[in-house]
Motif scaffolding. Structure first.
Motif: not given
Length: 167
Positions: A50-57, A135-136, A141-151
């Motif tokens: 839940t760290a601040p993500a990039a704009d796209a994320d 959707h999830l 697959l679209e997430a820029e952040s690897g941590a967000l993609a894993q979540v």
């Protein structure tokens, strides 16, 4: 037939050890980059989903959280409207509420009206769960952040597991 074990030479052992150290050093640098710099006292080294993500994320998180909240509202409404589906509705609603909180979402969606019998309500809930899982998975697959993609992938897997129980 006996096979004799291959003996490792000192040079091979030394080269393997140095290669391992290089991999470890590179891995530590990569973790530091993901965490946003040098680790200081009190930094655990874990990547926060839940760290601040990039704009796209950030947009992905908002869209995913809104979809999760809407599905949670449908699950709760289904359980309230159809007593035979109360346990399923509460279980799914709790799961989705936990996922929404993980993404930092505190807004609740308006509960939809659930009409029809048990079979129709269950079909509607199953379709909503399938849409949420898709959707999830797509968001992961679209997430820029690897941590967000894993979540997001983990959330999609949790929904898939619950859908298997619904069937």
């Amino acid at each position: 037939m006996l096979h004799h074990p291959t003996h490792l030479s000192r040079r091979g052992l030394l080269a393997g050890g140095l290669g391992g150290l290089a991999v470890l050093a590179t891995g530590c640098d990569a973790v530091g980059d993901v965490l946003g710099g040098e680790e200081g006292p009190g930094t655990s080294g874990a990547v926060s989903p839940t760290a601040p993500a990039a704009d796209a994320d950030g947009v992905l998180v908002e869209e995913a959280a809104a979809a999760i909240a809407a599905t949670a509202a449908l699950a709760a409404a289904t359980g309230a409207a159809v007593p035979a589906l109360d346990r399923i509705g509460r279980r799914l609603s709790r799961l989705h509420d936990a996922h929404a909180r993980e993404l930092g979402w505190s807004d609740t969606a308006e509960r939809p009206s659930v009409t029809g019998g048990r079979a129709a309500a269950l079909r509607r809930l199953q379709k909503a769960e399938a849409r949420l899982q898709d959707h999830l998975a797509a968001a992961a697959l679209e997430a820029e952040s690897g941590a967000l993609a894993q979540v997001l992938a983990s959330m999609a897997a949790a929904v898939a597991q619950q859908r298997a129980v619904l069937s």
